[in-house]
Design an enzyme around this catalytic site. Sequence first.
Site, PDB file in Angstrom:
ATOM      1  N   CYS A  68       5.283   4.828   9.899  1.00 24.54           N
ATOM      2  CA  CYS A  68       5.914   4.139   8.761  1.00 24.54           C
ATOM      3  C   CYS A  68       7.389   4.459   8.551  1.00 24.54           C
ATOM      4  O   CYS A  68       8.211   3.547   8.470  1.00 24.54           O
ATOM      5  CB  CYS A  68       5.137   4.460   7.491  1.00 24.54           C
ATOM      6  SG  CYS A  68       3.404   4.002   7.619  1.00 24.54           S
ATOM      7  N   LYS A 127       1.499  14.156  12.314  1.00 21.32           N
ATOM      8  CA  LYS A 127       1.265  15.164  11.270  1.00 21.32           C
ATOM      9  C   LYS A 127      -0.196  15.586  11.411  1.00 21.32           C
ATOM     10  O   LYS A 127      -0.942  14.992  12.211  1.00 21.32           O
ATOM     11  CB  LYS A 127       1.556  14.608   9.881  1.00 21.32           C
ATOM     12  CG  LYS A 127       0.637  13.458   9.486  1.00 21.32           C
ATOM     13  CD  LYS A 127       0.893  13.050   8.048  1.00 21.32           C
ATOM     14  CE  LYS A 127      -0.078  11.987   7.605  1.00 21.32           C
ATOM     15  NZ  LYS A 127       0.110  11.576   6.229  1.00 21.32           N
ATOM     16  N   LEU A 145      -0.441   4.373   1.099  1.00 19.08           N
ATOM     17  CA  LEU A 145      -1.495   5.223   1.657  1.00 19.08           C
ATOM     18  C   LEU A 145      -0.900   6.173   2.677  1.00 19.08           C
ATOM     19  O   LEU A 145      -0.270   5.729   3.638  1.00 19.08           O
ATOM     20  CB  LEU A 145      -2.556   4.366   2.357  1.00 19.08           C
ATOM     21  CG  LEU A 145      -3.133   3.197   1.558  1.00 19.08           C
ATOM     22  CD1 LEU A 145      -3.993   2.322   2.453  1.00 19.08           C
ATOM     23  CD2 LEU A 145      -3.937   3.726   0.378  1.00 19.08           C
ATOM     24  N   ARG A 164       1.817   7.430  16.876  1.00 24.67           N
ATOM     25  CA  ARG A 164       2.942   6.493  16.828  1.00 24.67           C
ATOM     26  C   ARG A 164       4.194   7.171  16.272  1.00 24.67           C
ATOM     27  O   ARG A 164       4.147   7.803  15.226  1.00 24.67           O
ATOM     28  CB  ARG A 164       2.574   5.274  15.967  1.00 24.67           C
ATOM     29  CG  ARG A 164       1.589   4.357  16.662  1.00 24.67           C
ATOM     30  CD  ARG A 164       1.165   3.237  15.760  1.00 24.67           C
ATOM     31  NE  ARG A 164       0.343   3.719  14.646  1.00 24.67           N
ATOM     32  CZ  ARG A 164      -0.041   2.942  13.620  1.00 24.67           C
ATOM     33  NH1 ARG A 164       0.348   1.688  13.562  1.00 24.67           N
ATOM     34  NH2 ARG A 164      -0.804   3.435  12.666  1.00 24.67           N
ATOM     35  N   GLU A 176       0.854  -1.198   0.000  1.00 23.68           N
ATOM     36  CA  GLU A 176       0.000   0.000   0.000  1.00 23.68           C
ATOM     37  C   GLU A 176       0.881   1.237   0.000  1.00 23.68           C
ATOM     38  O   GLU A 176       1.969   1.233   0.558  1.00 23.68           O
ATOM     39  CB  GLU A 176      -0.942  -0.022   1.216  1.00 23.68           C
ATOM     40  CG  GLU A 176      -0.285  -0.250   2.587  1.00 23.68           C
ATOM     41  CD  GLU A 176       0.213   0.995   3.256  1.00 23.68           C
ATOM     42  OE1 GLU A 176      -0.089   2.089   2.763  1.00 23.68           O
ATOM     43  OE2 GLU A 176       0.919   0.876   4.273  1.00 23.68           O
ATOM     44  N   LYS A 190      10.039   3.009  11.117  1.00 21.41           N
ATOM     45  CA  LYS A 190      10.005   1.541  11.106  1.00 21.41           C
ATOM     46  C   LYS A 190      10.529   1.011   9.772  1.00 21.41           C
ATOM     47  O   LYS A 190      11.336   0.084   9.739  1.00 21.41           O
ATOM     48  CB  LYS A 190       8.547   1.124  11.322  1.00 21.41           C
ATOM     49  CG  LYS A 190       8.236  -0.319  11.159  1.00 21.41           C
ATOM     50  CD  LYS A 190       6.818  -0.599  11.602  1.00 21.41           C
ATOM     51  CE  LYS A 190       5.769  -0.242  10.560  1.00 21.41           C
ATOM     52  NZ  LYS A 190       5.662  -1.161   9.437  1.00 21.41           N
ATOM     53  N   GLU A 215      -1.551   8.630   5.675  1.00 21.63           N
ATOM     54  CA  GLU A 215      -2.645   8.880   6.629  1.00 21.63           C
ATOM     55  C   GLU A 215      -3.197  10.294   6.447  1.00 21.63           C
ATOM     56  O   GLU A 215      -2.451  11.233   6.216  1.00 21.63           O
ATOM     57  CB  GLU A 215      -2.151   8.686   8.070  1.00 21.63           C
ATOM     58  CG  GLU A 215      -2.019   7.226   8.403  1.00 21.63           C
ATOM     59  CD  GLU A 215      -1.531   6.993   9.833  1.00 21.63           C
ATOM     60  OE1 GLU A 215      -1.813   7.818  10.713  1.00 21.63           O
ATOM     61  OE2 GLU A 215      -0.858   5.971  10.032  1.00 21.63           O
ATOM     62  N   LYS A 250       8.320  -0.780  -1.959  1.00 23.07           N
ATOM     63  CA  LYS A 250       7.652  -0.143  -0.821  1.00 23.07           C
ATOM     64  C   LYS A 250       8.666   0.455   0.155  1.00 23.07           C
ATOM     65  O   LYS A 250       8.590   1.623   0.540  1.00 23.07           O
ATOM     66  CB  LYS A 250       6.754  -1.170  -0.117  1.00 23.07           C
ATOM     67  CG  LYS A 250       6.166  -0.694   1.185  1.00 23.07           C
ATOM     68  CD  LYS A 250       5.298   0.539   0.979  1.00 23.07           C
ATOM     69  CE  LYS A 250       5.108   1.287   2.262  1.00 23.07           C
ATOM     70  NZ  LYS A 250       3.805   1.316   2.781  1.00 23.07           N
TER      71      LYS A 250
HETATM   72  C1  UGA Z   1       3.975   7.445   4.507  1.00 29.90           C
HETATM   73  C2  UGA Z   1       4.094   7.588   2.984  1.00 29.90           C
HETATM   74  O1  UGA Z   1       3.949   8.960   2.612  1.00 29.90           O
HETATM   75  C3  UGA Z   1       3.013   6.754   2.282  1.00 29.90           C
HETATM   76  O2  UGA Z   1       3.204   6.813   0.878  1.00 29.90           O
HETATM   77  C4  UGA Z   1       3.129   5.306   2.753  1.00 29.90           C
HETATM   78  O3  UGA Z   1       2.188   4.460   2.148  1.00 29.90           O
HETATM   79  C5  UGA Z   1       2.933   5.270   4.264  1.00 29.90           C
HETATM   80  O4  UGA Z   1       3.985   6.058   4.876  1.00 29.90           O
HETATM   81  C6  UGA Z   1       3.023   3.826   4.708  1.00 29.90           C
HETATM   82  O5  UGA Z   1       4.104   3.229   4.601  1.00 29.90           O
HETATM   83  O6  UGA Z   1       2.010   3.239   5.066  1.00 29.90           O
HETATM   84  P1  UGA Z   1       2.487   8.608   6.408  1.00 29.90           P
HETATM   85  O7  UGA Z   1       3.294   7.806   7.375  1.00 29.90           O
HETATM   86  O8  UGA Z   1       1.013   8.675   6.562  1.00 29.90           O
HETATM   87  O9  UGA Z   1       2.750   8.047   4.912  1.00 29.90           O
HETATM   88  O10 UGA Z   1       3.049  10.076   6.502  1.00 29.90           O
HETATM   89  P2  UGA Z   1       3.701  11.178   5.589  1.00 29.90           P
HETATM   90  O11 UGA Z   1       2.703  12.168   5.163  1.00 29.90           O
HETATM   91  O12 UGA Z   1       4.567  10.589   4.534  1.00 29.90           O
HETATM   92  O13 UGA Z   1       4.640  11.920   6.666  1.00 29.90           O
HETATM   93  C7  UGA Z   1       5.740  11.260   7.295  1.00 29.90           C
HETATM   94  C8  UGA Z   1       6.516  12.263   8.128  1.00 29.90           C
HETATM   95  O14 UGA Z   1       7.179  13.221   7.305  1.00 29.90           O
HETATM   96  C9  UGA Z   1       5.664  13.057   9.107  1.00 29.90           C
HETATM   97  O15 UGA Z   1       6.348  13.206  10.334  1.00 29.90           O
HETATM   98  C10 UGA Z   1       5.494  14.399   8.383  1.00 29.90           C
HETATM   99  O16 UGA Z   1       5.215  15.461   9.238  1.00 29.90           O
HETATM  100  C11 UGA Z   1       6.869  14.538   7.742  1.00 29.90           C
HETATM  101  N1  UGA Z   1       6.894  15.472   6.573  1.00 29.90           N
HETATM  102  C12 UGA Z   1       6.220  15.170   5.433  1.00 29.90           C
HETATM  103  C13 UGA Z   1       7.648  16.636   6.656  1.00 29.90           C
HETATM  104  O17 UGA Z   1       8.293  16.927   7.698  1.00 29.90           O
HETATM  105  N2  UGA Z   1       7.699  17.464   5.569  1.00 29.90           N
HETATM  106  C14 UGA Z   1       7.043  17.176   4.411  1.00 29.90           C
HETATM  107  O18 UGA Z   1       7.153  17.974   3.432  1.00 29.90           O
HETATM  108  C15 UGA Z   1       6.276  16.003   4.343  1.00 29.90           C
END
Ligand code: UGA
Length: 427
Positions: free
Chosen positions: A256, A319, A149, A326, A147, A259, A151, A200
């Site tokens: 994600c 975020k 995805l 988590r 996936e 980990k 969040e 992935k």
């Molecule tokens: C992430 C990936 O974006 C998804 O594509 C993936 O499917 C998912 O992990 C997963 O493996 O299931 P997610 O963990 O929901 O999604 O969060 P992100 O939006 O990617 O953010 C991750 C971290 O990066 C957060 O702490 C966020 O605040 C930070 N971030 C993100 C920044 O500091 N700056 C940015 O420009 C974007």
Amino acid sequence: MANIAVIGAGYVGLTVGASLAHLGHDVTIADIDETKVELLKAGKIPLFEIGLSELVADNVRNKNLKFVVGASNASSAAEFHFLCLPTPPNLDGSTDMGYFDSAINEIEKVMKPGSILVNKSTLPVGTAARLQDRINRNDIQVVSNPEFLSEGNALHDFLHPSRIVIGAASAETAARVAELYANIDAPVLITDTASAELIKHTSNAFLAMKLTFVNEIATLCELVGADIIDVAQGIGYDPRIGSSYLKPGPGWGGSCFPKDSASLLQTAQNAGFDFEFLEKAIKLNQEHLKRTAQKVLDVFPSLKEFQDGTIAVWGLTFKAGTDDLRSSPSLVVIEHLLDKGARICAYDPMVHELLPQLDGVTIANDPYAAVEGANALVILTEWEEFSTLNFEKIKKLMKSPTIIDARNILQRSEIEAYGFDYVGMGR
Ligand code: UGA
């Protein structure tokens, strides 16, 4: 339309199950947690994901989405078994496969001949091949269909994906899985199982490394008098770099990235490859989180004044747009501050009770209550509501008007015009 079992009713399982039902499939979601299944049957979603409760309700009403306790109750009639189970990290960064092992033990014997086991969760490279050996059923194929995805945007990401990746041992098996997504307009990439698993992990590790790089450049901006907002915009125009994922923050986190990057590092180690680049990116992120905490300490003239004061924190989730705590960067920064003897009052639109992992932090019910009498305000999550509050009122409520904006969500000139001292990231 296919009969699909989804094992696991967490963020991924509920999103995948409800979306597959929305595409017209007949979906049964199973979980071991009876209370959770009862809640779901009563139409209550035990987590926050935009649009998910409506999508679940619609499909339950249409009778193509059901909930049951126990994987075997969903799997016995299914043509596809989507495994959407937690894969938490062990202390050494490897993946705890306990949930997978017990689900497979349960469904191994009841799976219909010719059905397909689909790994949706993020699993170490080589897992699909190992499971294929392990299940001892020549009539069942194990497929990796990761996936992607994010969040807060999960339903949109499922129904409008950038790509659908299917790793399978045979073209025929891959085609059967691809058929499930026939109504979705996206490129379908068919690979072997190890490549799908590596796609992935590499996607998440690449994004995490991109963010580490941006956070490092933000630090450099502060030292040379440049502004990261302009620098990010300037590099983002180059399509080879891309304009997204360039926002500096307190450090990356979530369920994600930490980990998955640790797991990829472990995969490399097991394969005898010293992946120093990724290892350094993970370490630099930890240092960046500490540096964010240090920014707060730096606004106080001395450690004593810091310890005598109160710090307001806005934002606890990893975020905006989620209730997920988590591996939240906010919690890591707060822990560093607590270690130095801070007194903290925090507000987050999704958190209304004291957190066991943050002993000593008071939780406020609104952002104004959090800043009352505070010597500094730290913004750690980019909730939109934080930029639209009454800053005149906030200034009056605070003991000293200092804001450390670790997400750069406020306009420096506006905030300074209210009489605040403003500290951003990379500005
Ligand atoms: C992430 C990936 O974006 C998804 O594509 C993936 O499917 C998912 O992990 C997963 O493996 O299931 P997610 O963990 O929901 O999604 O969060 P992100 O939006 O990617 O953010 C991750 C971290 O990066 C957060 O702490 C966020 O605040 C930070 N971030 C993100 C920044 O500091 N700056 C940015 O420009 C974007």
